[in-house]
Design a protein around this motif. Structure first.
Motif, PDB file in Angstrom:
ATOM      1  N   LYS A  88       7.508   2.598   8.574  1.00 48.59           N
ATOM      2  CA  LYS A  88       7.133   2.307   9.972  1.00 48.59           C
ATOM      3  C   LYS A  88       5.684   2.651  10.294  1.00 48.59           C
ATOM      4  CE  LYS A  88      11.802   2.814  11.678  1.00 48.59           C
ATOM      5  NZ  LYS A  88      12.753   3.620  12.410  1.00 48.59           N
ATOM      6  N   ASP A  89       5.152   3.702   9.691  1.00 53.60           N
ATOM      7  CA  ASP A  89       3.780   4.121   9.994  1.00 53.60           C
ATOM      8  C   ASP A  89       3.096   4.652   8.733  1.00 53.60           C
ATOM      9  OD1 ASP A  89       1.397   4.890  11.144  1.00 53.60           O
ATOM     10  OD2 ASP A  89       2.319   6.155  12.680  1.00 53.60           O
ATOM     11  N   PRO A  90       2.722   3.765   7.807  1.00 51.63           N
ATOM     12  CA  PRO A  90       2.115   4.233   6.556  1.00 51.63           C
ATOM     13  C   PRO A  90       0.774   4.941   6.761  1.00 51.63           C
ATOM     14  CG  PRO A  90       2.031   1.839   6.693  1.00 51.63           C
ATOM     15  CD  PRO A  90       2.877   2.313   7.829  1.00 51.63           C
ATOM     16  N   ALA A  91       0.026   4.597   7.816  1.00 48.91           N
ATOM     17  CA  ALA A  91      -1.253   5.271   8.064  1.00 48.91           C
ATOM     18  C   ALA A  91      -1.029   6.748   8.398  1.00 48.91           C
ATOM     19  CB  ALA A  91      -2.015   4.568   9.181  1.00 48.91           C
ATOM     20  N   ALA A  92      -0.061   7.037   9.254  1.00 44.31           N
ATOM     21  CA  ALA A  92       0.250   8.429   9.598  1.00 44.31           C
ATOM     22  C   ALA A  92       0.798   9.174   8.391  1.00 44.31           C
ATOM     23  CB  ALA A  92       1.242   8.480  10.755  1.00 44.31           C
ATOM     24  N   LEU A  93       1.614   8.506   7.604  1.00 48.22           N
ATOM     25  CA  LEU A  93       2.160   9.114   6.393  1.00 48.22           C
ATOM     26  C   LEU A  93       1.033   9.488   5.443  1.00 48.22           C
ATOM     27  CD1 LEU A  93       4.428   9.805   4.348  1.00 48.22           C
ATOM     28  CD2 LEU A  93       4.377   7.380   3.687  1.00 48.22           C
ATOM     29  N   LEU A  94       0.139   8.549   5.172  1.00 54.27           N
ATOM     30  CA  LEU A  94      -0.962   8.811   4.255  1.00 54.27           C
ATOM     31  C   LEU A  94      -1.826   9.965   4.768  1.00 54.27           C
ATOM     32  CD1 LEU A  94      -2.341   7.935   1.619  1.00 54.27           C
ATOM     33  CD2 LEU A  94      -3.669   6.286   2.968  1.00 54.27           C
ATOM     34  N   ALA A  95      -2.078  10.000   6.059  1.00 61.05           N
ATOM     35  CA  ALA A  95      -2.884  11.068   6.648  1.00 61.05           C
ATOM     36  C   ALA A  95      -2.211  12.429   6.501  1.00 61.05           C
ATOM     37  CB  ALA A  95      -3.157  10.769   8.118  1.00 61.05           C
ATOM     38  N   ALA A  96      -0.888  12.458   6.460  1.00 61.76           N
ATOM     39  CA  ALA A  96      -0.148  13.721   6.365  1.00 61.76           C
ATOM     40  C   ALA A  96      -0.040  14.240   4.931  1.00 61.76           C
ATOM     41  CB  ALA A  96       1.252  13.542   6.949  1.00 61.76           C
ATOM     42  N   LEU A  97      -0.439  13.439   3.962  1.00 57.83           N
ATOM     43  CA  LEU A  97      -0.361  13.847   2.561  1.00 57.83           C
ATOM     44  C   LEU A  97      -1.663  14.515   2.138  1.00 57.83           C
ATOM     45  CD1 LEU A  97       1.372  10.649   1.148  1.00 57.83           C
ATOM     46  CD2 LEU A  97       2.431  12.890   1.577  1.00 57.83           C
ATOM     47  N   ASN A  98      -1.550  15.602   1.380  1.00 59.33           N
ATOM     48  CA  ASN A  98      -2.714  16.374   0.947  1.00 59.33           C
ATOM     49  C   ASN A  98      -3.555  15.629  -0.078  1.00 59.33           C
ATOM     50  OD1 ASN A  98      -2.044  18.560   2.542  1.00 59.33           O
ATOM     51  ND2 ASN A  98      -1.053  19.699   0.895  1.00 59.33           N
ATOM     52  N   GLY A  99      -4.810  16.028  -0.145  1.00 57.42           N
ATOM     53  CA  GLY A  99      -5.706  15.592  -1.201  1.00 57.42           C
ATOM     54  C   GLY A  99      -6.622  14.447  -0.813  1.00 57.42           C
ATOM     55  N   THR A 100      -7.620  14.241  -1.662  1.00 55.72           N
ATOM     56  CA  THR A 100      -8.464  13.057  -1.598  1.00 55.72           C
ATOM     57  C   THR A 100      -7.713  11.987  -2.366  1.00 55.72           C
ATOM     58  OG1 THR A 100     -10.472  14.376  -1.499  1.00 55.72           O
ATOM     59  CG2 THR A 100     -10.711  12.077  -2.202  1.00 55.72           C
ATOM     60  N   LYS A 101      -7.298  10.944  -1.673  1.00 59.11           N
ATOM     61  CA  LYS A 101      -6.336   9.987  -2.204  1.00 59.11           C
ATOM     62  C   LYS A 101      -7.012   8.678  -2.618  1.00 59.11           C
ATOM     63  CE  LYS A 101      -4.398  10.905   1.733  1.00 59.11           C
ATOM     64  NZ  LYS A 101      -4.740  12.223   2.237  1.00 59.11           N
ATOM     65  N   HIS A 102      -6.730   8.263  -3.867  1.00 57.50           N
ATOM     66  CA  HIS A 102      -7.219   7.001  -4.401  1.00 57.50           C
ATOM     67  C   HIS A 102      -6.008   6.117  -4.699  1.00 57.50           C
ATOM     68  CE1 HIS A 102     -11.211   8.776  -5.190  1.00 57.50           C
ATOM     69  NE2 HIS A 102     -10.521   9.859  -5.505  1.00 57.50           N
ATOM     70  N   LEU A 103      -6.132   4.838  -4.435  1.00 48.66           N
ATOM     71  CA  LEU A 103      -5.068   3.887  -4.741  1.00 48.66           C
ATOM     72  C   LEU A 103      -5.510   2.953  -5.855  1.00 48.66           C
ATOM     73  CD1 LEU A 103      -2.294   2.584  -4.072  1.00 48.66           C
ATOM     74  CD2 LEU A 103      -3.532   1.082  -2.472  1.00 48.66           C
ATOM     75  N   VAL A 104      -4.712   2.903  -6.908  1.00 47.73           N
ATOM     76  CA  VAL A 104      -4.818   1.864  -7.927  1.00 47.73           C
ATOM     77  C   VAL A 104      -3.652   0.942  -7.607  1.00 47.73           C
ATOM     78  CG1 VAL A 104      -4.851   1.326 -10.374  1.00 47.73           C
ATOM     79  CG2 VAL A 104      -5.851   3.483  -9.566  1.00 47.73           C
ATOM     80  N   ALA A 105      -3.965  -0.172  -6.972  1.00 46.43           N
ATOM     81  CA  ALA A 105      -2.958  -0.984  -6.287  1.00 46.43           C
ATOM     82  C   ALA A 105      -1.923  -1.578  -7.238  1.00 46.43           C
ATOM     83  CB  ALA A 105      -3.633  -2.089  -5.491  1.00 46.43           C
ATOM     84  N   GLY A 106      -0.707  -1.678  -6.701  1.00 45.38           N
ATOM     85  CA  GLY A 106       0.403  -2.281  -7.426  1.00 45.38           C
ATOM     86  C   GLY A 106       0.875  -3.550  -6.754  1.00 45.38           C
ATOM     87  N   ASN A 107       1.918  -4.131  -7.288  1.00 40.47           N
ATOM     88  CA  ASN A 107       2.441  -5.399  -6.786  1.00 40.47           C
ATOM     89  C   ASN A 107       3.061  -5.272  -5.392  1.00 40.47           C
ATOM     90  OD1 ASN A 107       4.368  -3.947  -8.572  1.00 40.47           O
ATOM     91  ND2 ASN A 107       5.812  -5.472  -7.821  1.00 40.47           N
ATOM     92  N   ASN A 108       3.405  -4.061  -4.965  1.00 41.00           N
ATOM     93  CA  ASN A 108       3.956  -3.849  -3.625  1.00 41.00           C
ATOM     94  C   ASN A 108       2.957  -3.186  -2.684  1.00 41.00           C
ATOM     95  OD1 ASN A 108       6.805  -4.800  -3.640  1.00 41.00           O
ATOM     96  ND2 ASN A 108       6.916  -3.407  -5.389  1.00 41.00           N
ATOM     97  N   ASP A 109       1.677  -3.403  -2.919  1.00 34.72           N
ATOM     98  CA  ASP A 109       0.628  -2.879  -2.041  1.00 34.72           C
ATOM     99  C   ASP A 109      -0.137  -4.051  -1.427  1.00 34.72           C
ATOM    100  OD1 ASP A 109       1.066  -0.068  -2.515  1.00 34.72           O
ATOM    101  OD2 ASP A 109       0.170  -0.358  -4.493  1.00 34.72           O
ATOM    102  N   PRO A 110       0.383  -4.582  -0.302  1.00 35.18           N
ATOM    103  CA  PRO A 110      -0.280  -5.724   0.339  1.00 35.18           C
ATOM    104  C   PRO A 110      -1.605  -5.296   0.986  1.00 35.18           C
ATOM    105  CG  PRO A 110       1.486  -4.927   1.729  1.00 35.18           C
ATOM    106  CD  PRO A 110       1.571  -4.143   0.442  1.00 35.18           C
ATOM    107  N   PRO A 111      -2.364  -6.255   1.504  1.00 33.85           N
ATOM    108  CA  PRO A 111      -3.653  -5.920   2.127  1.00 33.85           C
ATOM    109  C   PRO A 111      -3.569  -4.825   3.185  1.00 33.85           C
ATOM    110  CG  PRO A 111      -3.472  -8.288   1.856  1.00 33.85           C
ATOM    111  CD  PRO A 111      -2.141  -7.709   1.461  1.00 33.85           C
ATOM    112  N   GLU A 112      -2.474  -4.757   3.940  1.00 36.55           N
ATOM    113  CA  GLU A 112      -2.345  -3.733   4.975  1.00 36.55           C
ATOM    114  C   GLU A 112      -2.314  -2.327   4.375  1.00 36.55           C
ATOM    115  OE1 GLU A 112       0.592  -6.158   4.782  1.00 36.55           O
ATOM    116  OE2 GLU A 112      -1.066  -7.437   5.412  1.00 36.55           O
TER     117      GLU A 112
END
Length: 165
Positions: free
Chosen positions: A59-83
């Motif tokens: 429902k709110d991936p931006a808030a979820l990502l913000a609540a997770l620790n660390g400097t976060k990098h994404l190596v995108a997968g098949n279920n990572d749409p533009p959003e």
């Protein structure tokens, strides 16, 4: 500062929870357990590479990502749409990454590679996508949550430390 790796969290993805028989009664329980495991391992000053399939239907991936620790990098997968790729919490978003970590060459991709740069010279391929159901090649590691106890891992968790000759 430590460097961590994870993949295939699939936050919010209830049908995947059922399909893979993840040991959580509900999708909300899965999401809470994955976030707790992440934050208990990764400190705010650590770096973490998420090798794809971060959240599906959350429902709110931006808030979820913000609540997770660390400097976060994404190596995108098949279920990572533009959003998901465009979330403001990512320090970087790429499809494939080559890096050196403490003298170890790493090739990071969501997908398990058949061959990769430096394979014959000791480089490791870290990946997700297969949810622990694919026999790895030599020097290849699935860092997804399913085969790794539903938590991020460090290189030292995957293989013994290198010793001087």
């Amino acid at each position: 500062m430590a460097t961590w790796f994870t993949a295939d969290t699939h936050f919010g993805h209830g049908s995947l929870r059922a399909l893979l028989r993840r040991p959580f009664l509900t999708t909300a329980a899965m999401d809470a357990a994955l976030a707790e495991a992440w934050n208990s391992a990764v400190s705010p000053d650590d770096e973490i590479w998420h090798l794809g399939d971060f959240a599906v239907g959350h429902k709110d991936p931006a808030a979820l990502l913000a609540a997770l620790n660390g400097t976060k990098h994404l190596v995108a997968g098949n279920n990572d749409p533009p959003e998901i790729r465009a979330l403001p919490g990512w320090a970087s978003v790429r499809d494939l990454v080559e890096l050196d970590l403490d003298g170890q060459r790493l090739v990071l991709c969501h997908y398990p590679l058949r061959s990769w740069n430096g394979q014959g010279r000791g480089a490791l391929n870290l990946h997700g996508h297969s949810h622990g159901r694919l026999k790895p090649l030599t020097r290849q590691f699935d860092v997804g949550v399913d085969p790794r106890g539903y938590r991020p891992v460090r290189i030292t968790d995957l293989r013994p430390p290198r010793t001087a000759a």
